[in-house]
Design an enzyme around this catalytic site. Structure first.
Site, PDB file in Angstrom:
ATOM      1  N   THR A   1       4.555  41.440  12.355  1.00 47.68           N
ATOM      2  CA  THR A   1       4.472  42.241  11.043  1.00 47.68           C
ATOM      3  C   THR A   1       3.974  43.659  10.971  1.00 47.68           C
ATOM      4  OG1 THR A   1       3.616  40.187  10.391  1.00 47.68           O
ATOM      5  CG2 THR A   1       2.868  42.183   9.114  1.00 47.68           C
TER       6      THR A   1
ATOM      7  N   HIS B   1       7.485  45.448  11.580  1.00 46.16           N
ATOM      8  CA  HIS B   1       8.299  45.644  10.217  1.00 46.16           C
ATOM      9  C   HIS B   1       7.532  46.894   9.559  1.00 46.16           C
ATOM     10  CE1 HIS B   1      10.276  41.807  10.405  1.00 46.16           C
ATOM     11  NE2 HIS B   1       9.405  41.141  10.924  1.00 46.16           N
TER      12      HIS B   1
HETATM   13  P1  NAD Z   1       9.556  37.376  17.799  1.00 42.74           P
HETATM   14  O1  NAD Z   1      10.545  38.121  16.695  1.00 42.74           O
HETATM   15  O2  NAD Z   1       9.180  38.131  18.910  1.00 42.74           O
HETATM   16  O3  NAD Z   1      10.345  36.384  18.616  1.00 42.74           O
HETATM   17  C1  NAD Z   1      11.544  35.604  18.091  1.00 42.74           C
HETATM   18  C2  NAD Z   1      12.554  35.189  19.313  1.00 42.74           C
HETATM   19  O4  NAD Z   1      13.432  34.371  18.700  1.00 42.74           O
HETATM   20  C3  NAD Z   1      13.280  36.347  19.740  1.00 42.74           C
HETATM   21  O5  NAD Z   1      12.661  36.462  21.203  1.00 42.74           O
HETATM   22  C4  NAD Z   1      14.681  36.200  19.521  1.00 42.74           C
HETATM   23  O6  NAD Z   1      15.238  36.606  20.785  1.00 42.74           O
HETATM   24  C5  NAD Z   1      14.599  34.803  19.410  1.00 42.74           C
HETATM   25  N1  NAD Z   1      15.789  34.232  18.806  1.00 42.74           N
HETATM   26  C6  NAD Z   1      16.696  34.908  18.157  1.00 42.74           C
HETATM   27  N2  NAD Z   1      17.887  34.016  17.698  1.00 42.74           N
HETATM   28  C7  NAD Z   1      17.566  32.797  18.242  1.00 42.74           C
HETATM   29  C8  NAD Z   1      18.452  31.764  18.407  1.00 42.74           C
HETATM   30  N3  NAD Z   1      19.639  31.711  17.700  1.00 42.74           N
HETATM   31  N4  NAD Z   1      17.740  30.644  18.736  1.00 42.74           N
HETATM   32  C9  NAD Z   1      16.797  30.780  19.590  1.00 42.74           C
HETATM   33  N5  NAD Z   1      15.954  31.820  19.760  1.00 42.74           N
HETATM   34  C10 NAD Z   1      16.611  32.941  19.028  1.00 42.74           C
HETATM   35  O7  NAD Z   1       8.746  36.725  16.802  1.00 42.74           O
HETATM   36  P2  NAD Z   1       7.108  36.173  17.215  1.00 42.74           P
HETATM   37  O8  NAD Z   1       5.993  37.241  17.011  1.00 42.74           O
HETATM   38  O9  NAD Z   1       6.895  35.315  18.315  1.00 42.74           O
HETATM   39  O10 NAD Z   1       6.949  35.376  15.802  1.00 42.74           O
HETATM   40  C11 NAD Z   1       7.876  34.207  15.533  1.00 42.74           C
HETATM   41  C12 NAD Z   1       8.440  33.904  14.110  1.00 42.74           C
HETATM   42  O11 NAD Z   1       7.391  33.497  13.414  1.00 42.74           O
HETATM   43  C13 NAD Z   1       9.004  35.249  13.523  1.00 42.74           C
HETATM   44  O12 NAD Z   1      10.096  34.986  12.792  1.00 42.74           O
HETATM   45  C14 NAD Z   1       7.865  35.609  12.867  1.00 42.74           C
HETATM   46  O13 NAD Z   1       8.240  36.587  11.844  1.00 42.74           O
HETATM   47  C15 NAD Z   1       7.187  34.411  12.230  1.00 42.74           C
HETATM   48  N6  NAD Z   1       5.869  34.600  11.799  1.00 42.74           N
HETATM   49  C16 NAD Z   1       5.365  33.575  10.863  1.00 42.74           C
HETATM   50  C17 NAD Z   1       4.172  33.517  10.285  1.00 42.74           C
HETATM   51  C18 NAD Z   1       3.891  32.464   9.360  1.00 42.74           C
HETATM   52  O14 NAD Z   1       2.552  32.593   9.122  1.00 42.74           O
HETATM   53  N7  NAD Z   1       4.907  31.569   8.932  1.00 42.74           N
HETATM   54  C19 NAD Z   1       3.103  34.081  11.285  1.00 42.74           C
HETATM   55  C20 NAD Z   1       3.559  35.168  12.321  1.00 42.74           C
HETATM   56  C21 NAD Z   1       4.742  35.263  12.719  1.00 42.74           C
HETATM   57 ZN    ZN Z   2      -0.146  38.693  13.468  1.00 46.37          ZN
END
Ligand code: NAD
Ligand code: ZN
Length: 341
Positions: free
Chosen positions: A40, A43
């Site tokens: 976040t 972003h």
């Molecule tokens: P991150 O962006 O560091 O990790 C995402 C990973 O997904 C990356 O390593 C990327 O290479 C991989 N990826 C991309 N395409 C892929 C595919 N086709 N198959 C498999 N992997 C693939 O994110 P993070 O900080 O670990 O967070 C994970 C996710 O959770 C993010 O989308 C983030 O926005 C989300 N998030 C959601 C909440 C919520 O409350 N819902 C809270 C925090 C983060």
């Molecule tokens: Zn966080």
């Protein structure tokens, strides 16, 4: 106090001197020691569409922190100055049916520290006493600073019963990797984690006893065959936000499989709902952490041997924020922790 501020509506972040926040009767002032950089925050740093729609400028950012209590509001009971704490970054309104029913994580009137309330990338942060989570002695400040994303991982991984189940995690970012460690800790059988970034898959293998699969170069079916899995995964944890990952997950689940979705897609995408219907798959969205059940279970698991420390790959003084944000934006490493002491 020194603070990392989103000062202008454009890419970047600025270290500025800001007044120490004044606290209300039901607030706590936390002297920040360590903070984690979240996706976040990246972003907000890059100032993408979501950030420009969401973040009022100027805003002190950051919501992953550990520190000690510096001051208590007049009505606060049960906490003490000097106590080591972290805290829930979602500040609930409290008036909705969900909140009044005790389901605080379902309150639609939630605001975010470091998103629309002044954040924790500063020497001090104001937090409602309700949100404060005291840290046990065995949880040090750098682990305390990543409890927010570990909580995302725990909330998602414990959404369905995974003891003895085969679990697929798509996305080996810090949260997916920590979810893999949690799945292993609570007794899943096979834990397969996918990504397309080899560095992230290497890190996953160092943090947890999991099977990393690079889906850019390897068929997931082949990895399953090596594990002697016949039908498919029982539980899926979607942690990438990538449409291709969700599609692949649905194609590799058992009939009646259960999927928890944490990853946030950057835009709407077409999706074959028929597969979900005919294969009777359950999809559950996950946002944040359950207050405060996730926090309780997370701390209990850390105290009973859950180890996610190796997901922290970079430790930098807060003054090195520019380098830290560059590293975070690169997607190369794991979790980055800034030191404010
Ligand atoms: P991150 O962006 O560091 O990790 C995402 C990973 O997904 C990356 O390593 C990327 O290479 C991989 N990826 C991309 N395409 C892929 C595919 N086709 N198959 C498999 N992997 C693939 O994110 P993070 O900080 O670990 O967070 C994970 C996710 O959770 C993010 O989308 C983030 O926005 C989300 N998030 C959601 C909440 C919520 O409350 N819902 C809270 C925090 C983060
Ligand atoms: Zn966080």
């Amino acid at each position: 106090m020194k603070s990392l501020v989103k000062a202008l509506p454009e890419p970047g972040i600025w270290l500025e001197d800001r007044p120490v926040p004044a606290i209300g009767a039901e607030d706590v002032l936390v002297r920040v020691r360590k903070t984690g950089i979240c996706g976040t925050d990246v972003h907000i740093y890059k100032w993408d569409d979501w950030a420009s729609r969401t973040i009022p400028v100027p805003m002190i950012v950051g919501h992953e922190y550990a520190g000690e209590i510096a001051e208590l509001g007049a009505s606060v009971r049960g906490l003490a100055v000097g106590q080591r704490v972290s805290g829930e970054g979602h500040v609930v309104g409290g008036g909705s049916r969900a909140a009044r029913g005790g389901k605080y994580h379902l309150d639609p009137d939630t605001k975010g520290i470091g998103v629309n309330l002044p954040g924790a990338f500063a020497e001090y942060v104001r937090v409602p006493a309700f949100n404060i989570v005291p840290l046990p002695d065995s949880v040090d400040d750098e682990i305390g600073a990543i409890l927010d994303p570990l909580g995302n991982a725990v909330h998602t991984a414990l959404s369905f019963d995974i003891a003895g189940e085969d679990v697929l995690i798509t996305g080996a970012g810090p949260i997916g990797i920590m979810a893999a460690a949690v799945a292993r800790h609570v007794g899943a059988r096979h834990v397969v984690i996918t990504d397309t970034n080899p560095a992230r898959l290497d890190l996953a293998g160092r943090v947890a006893d999991v099977t990393p699969v690079n889906v850019a170069t390897t068929e997931l079916r082949d990895a399953m065959a090596r594990l002697k899995m016949r039908e498919g995964f029982d539980v899926g944890l979607e942690m990438s936000g990538a449409p291709a990952a969700l599609e692949q997950m649905i194609d590799h689940m058992v009939m009646g499989g259960r999927i928890a979705l944490l990853g946030i897609p950057s835009r709407a995408f077409p999706f074959d709902l028929g597969k979900v219907v005919f294969r009777m798959i359950t999809l559950k969205g996950i946002y944040g952490r359950e207050m405060f059940e996730t926090w309780h279970k997370m701390l209990a698991m850390l105290e009973s041997g859950l180890d996610v420390r190796k997901v922290i790959t970079d430790r930098l003084p807060a003054a090195d924020y520019a380098r830290a944000f560059e590293q975070a934006a690169s997607g190369r490493g794991g979790k980055i922790v800034l030191d404010w002491t």
